[in-house]
Design a protein around this motif. Structure first.
Motif, PDB file in Angstrom:
ATOM      1  N   GLY A  74       0.817  -1.214   0.000  1.00 55.37           N
ATOM      2  CA  GLY A  74       0.000   0.000   0.000  1.00 55.37           C
ATOM      3  C   GLY A  74       0.846   1.257   0.000  1.00 55.37           C
ATOM      4  O   GLY A  74       0.566   2.212  -0.737  1.00 55.37           O
ATOM      5  N   ILE A  75       1.885   1.275   0.815  1.00 49.96           N
ATOM      6  CA  ILE A  75       2.798   2.427   0.861  1.00 49.96           C
ATOM      7  C   ILE A  75       3.485   2.596  -0.492  1.00 49.96           C
ATOM      8  O   ILE A  75       3.595   3.705  -1.015  1.00 49.96           O
ATOM      9  CB  ILE A  75       3.863   2.262   1.975  1.00 49.96           C
ATOM     10  CG1 ILE A  75       3.213   2.224   3.346  1.00 49.96           C
ATOM     11  CG2 ILE A  75       4.939   3.338   1.872  1.00 49.96           C
ATOM     12  CD1 ILE A  75       2.700   3.546   3.859  1.00 49.96           C
ATOM     13  N   ARG A  76       3.947   1.478  -1.066  1.00 53.22           N
ATOM     14  CA  ARG A  76       4.603   1.549  -2.392  1.00 53.22           C
ATOM     15  C   ARG A  76       3.653   2.140  -3.428  1.00 53.22           C
ATOM     16  O   ARG A  76       4.057   3.000  -4.217  1.00 53.22           O
ATOM     17  CB  ARG A  76       5.077   0.169  -2.852  1.00 53.22           C
ATOM     18  CG  ARG A  76       6.276  -0.365  -2.121  1.00 53.22           C
ATOM     19  CD  ARG A  76       6.924  -1.553  -2.833  1.00 53.22           C
ATOM     20  NE  ARG A  76       6.028  -2.597  -3.272  1.00 53.22           N
ATOM     21  CZ  ARG A  76       5.646  -3.640  -2.532  1.00 53.22           C
ATOM     22  NH1 ARG A  76       6.092  -3.756  -1.282  1.00 53.22           N
ATOM     23  NH2 ARG A  76       4.843  -4.562  -3.015  1.00 53.22           N
ATOM     24  N   GLU A  77       2.405   1.678  -3.426  1.00 51.97           N
ATOM     25  CA  GLU A  77       1.435   2.151  -4.423  1.00 51.97           C
ATOM     26  C   GLU A  77       1.134   3.640  -4.257  1.00 51.97           C
ATOM     27  O   GLU A  77       1.095   4.384  -5.233  1.00 51.97           O
ATOM     28  CB  GLU A  77       0.148   1.335  -4.340  1.00 51.97           C
ATOM     29  CG  GLU A  77       0.303  -0.078  -4.867  1.00 51.97           C
ATOM     30  CD  GLU A  77      -0.946  -0.928  -4.691  1.00 51.97           C
ATOM     31  OE1 GLU A  77      -1.953  -0.436  -4.118  1.00 51.97           O
ATOM     32  OE2 GLU A  77      -0.921  -2.091  -5.133  1.00 51.97           O
ATOM     33  N   VAL A  78       0.923   4.079  -3.017  1.00 55.19           N
ATOM     34  CA  VAL A  78       0.612   5.491  -2.775  1.00 55.19           C
ATOM     35  C   VAL A  78       1.819   6.366  -3.127  1.00 55.19           C
ATOM     36  O   VAL A  78       1.673   7.404  -3.780  1.00 55.19           O
ATOM     37  CB  VAL A  78       0.164   5.720  -1.310  1.00 55.19           C
ATOM     38  CG1 VAL A  78       0.063   7.203  -0.994  1.00 55.19           C
ATOM     39  CG2 VAL A  78      -1.162   5.026  -1.047  1.00 55.19           C
ATOM     40  N   ALA A  79       3.006   5.972  -2.702  1.00 60.09           N
ATOM     41  CA  ALA A  79       4.210   6.748  -3.011  1.00 60.09           C
ATOM     42  C   ALA A  79       4.442   6.799  -4.523  1.00 60.09           C
ATOM     43  O   ALA A  79       4.760   7.858  -5.075  1.00 60.09           O
ATOM     44  CB  ALA A  79       5.428   6.154  -2.304  1.00 60.09           C
ATOM     45  N   HIS A  80       4.260   5.655  -5.194  1.00 57.56           N
ATOM     46  CA  HIS A  80       4.439   5.586  -6.648  1.00 57.56           C
ATOM     47  C   HIS A  80       3.488   6.549  -7.338  1.00 57.56           C
ATOM     48  O   HIS A  80       3.901   7.369  -8.176  1.00 57.56           O
ATOM     49  CB  HIS A  80       4.205   4.144  -7.121  1.00 57.56           C
ATOM     50  CG  HIS A  80       4.480   3.928  -8.567  1.00 57.56           C
ATOM     51  ND1 HIS A  80       3.552   4.182  -9.543  1.00 57.56           N
ATOM     52  CD2 HIS A  80       5.582   3.474  -9.210  1.00 57.56           C
ATOM     53  CE1 HIS A  80       4.068   3.893 -10.723  1.00 57.56           C
ATOM     54  NE2 HIS A  80       5.311   3.472 -10.548  1.00 57.56           N
ATOM     55  N   ALA A  81       2.199   6.473  -6.997  1.00 55.16           N
ATOM     56  CA  ALA A  81       1.197   7.342  -7.620  1.00 55.16           C
ATOM     57  C   ALA A  81       1.498   8.815  -7.329  1.00 55.16           C
ATOM     58  O   ALA A  81       1.447   9.660  -8.231  1.00 55.16           O
ATOM     59  CB  ALA A  81      -0.197   6.971  -7.127  1.00 55.16           C
ATOM     60  N   SER A  82       1.826   9.120  -6.083  1.00 54.78           N
ATOM     61  CA  SER A  82       2.106  10.493  -5.683  1.00 54.78           C
ATOM     62  C   SER A  82       3.295  11.071  -6.448  1.00 54.78           C
ATOM     63  O   SER A  82       3.215  12.158  -7.025  1.00 54.78           O
ATOM     64  CB  SER A  82       2.387  10.533  -4.182  1.00 54.78           C
ATOM     65  OG  SER A  82       2.939  11.769  -3.809  1.00 54.78           O
ATOM     66  N   LEU A  83       4.397  10.335  -6.445  1.00 59.46           N
ATOM     67  CA  LEU A  83       5.624  10.840  -7.067  1.00 59.46           C
ATOM     68  C   LEU A  83       5.514  10.917  -8.588  1.00 59.46           C
ATOM     69  O   LEU A  83       6.109  11.796  -9.206  1.00 59.46           O
ATOM     70  CB  LEU A  83       6.809   9.978  -6.645  1.00 59.46           C
ATOM     71  CG  LEU A  83       7.152  10.070  -5.153  1.00 59.46           C
ATOM     72  CD1 LEU A  83       8.074   8.932  -4.743  1.00 59.46           C
ATOM     73  CD2 LEU A  83       7.762  11.425  -4.818  1.00 59.46           C
ATOM     74  N   GLU A  84       4.740  10.010  -9.189  1.00 57.09           N
ATOM     75  CA  GLU A  84       4.561  10.036 -10.646  1.00 57.09           C
ATOM     76  C   GLU A  84       3.498  11.042 -11.069  1.00 57.09           C
ATOM     77  O   GLU A  84       3.738  11.886 -11.916  1.00 57.09           O
ATOM     78  CB  GLU A  84       4.206   8.643 -11.173  1.00 57.09           C
ATOM     79  CG  GLU A  84       5.386   7.997 -11.827  1.00 57.09           C
ATOM     80  CD  GLU A  84       5.087   6.715 -12.575  1.00 57.09           C
ATOM     81  OE1 GLU A  84       3.922   6.411 -12.902  1.00 57.09           O
ATOM     82  OE2 GLU A  84       6.054   5.997 -12.841  1.00 57.09           O
ATOM     83  N   LEU A  85       2.297  10.923 -10.488  1.00 52.63           N
ATOM     84  CA  LEU A  85       1.173  11.745 -10.937  1.00 52.63           C
ATOM     85  C   LEU A  85       1.268  13.190 -10.453  1.00 52.63           C
ATOM     86  O   LEU A  85       0.967  14.112 -11.200  1.00 52.63           O
ATOM     87  CB  LEU A  85      -0.151  11.125 -10.493  1.00 52.63           C
ATOM     88  CG  LEU A  85      -0.423   9.713 -11.024  1.00 52.63           C
ATOM     89  CD1 LEU A  85      -1.701   9.138 -10.430  1.00 52.63           C
ATOM     90  CD2 LEU A  85      -0.494   9.711 -12.546  1.00 52.63           C
TER      91      LEU A  85
END
Length: 127
Positions: A15-26
């Motif tokens: 969950g942390i990976r997904e949120v960080a990934h989306a945040s940093l990319e989007l």
């Protein structure tokens, strides 16, 4: 707009990976790769060193400080800035992390909308 950077997020919590990934990319416009363990993070970063690594402190097996030590021993990743992701934000913990030589500490849970800005601020990147 800020310059796009290559960021590796190493955290055993999907969950942390997904949120960080989306945040940093989007939100941040960065190119993000993730790894679910210290060992996987070492392998990924050694093959293609990122511009910065966000590294979870508490992980099974190879934890954050042990992973950080190995990153510093590898010539490919020795100079890559590392920001620790941690739920431990006590002053004694922050001092211990600073003594390791990390470039900064991000507290979990983090605000996905401000994460890219926090990373840029800790590393002195232009806004």
């Amino acid at each position: 707009m800020t310059e796009s950077r290559r960021i590796l997020v190493i955290d055993d919590d999907e969950g942390i990976r997904e949120v960080a990934h989306a945040s940093l990319e989007l939100v941040g416009g960065h190119d993000v790769t993730t790894a679910g363990s210290g060992a996987e993070g070492l392998e990924v970063s050694s093959r293609n060193p990122p511009d910065v690594i966000l590294l979870d402190v508490m992980m099974p097996g190879l934890d954050g400080p042990a992973t950080f030590a190995r990153l510093r021993q590898n010539t490919a990743t020795r100079d890559v800035p590392v920001l620790l992701l941690t739920a431990k934000a006590q002053e004694t913990d922050r001092r211990r992390f600073a003594d390791l030589g990390v470039d900064g500490v991000l507290t979990k849970p983090f605000d996905p909308l401000s994460l890219p800005e926090q990373v840029a601020e800790l590393l002195g990147w232009d806004p």
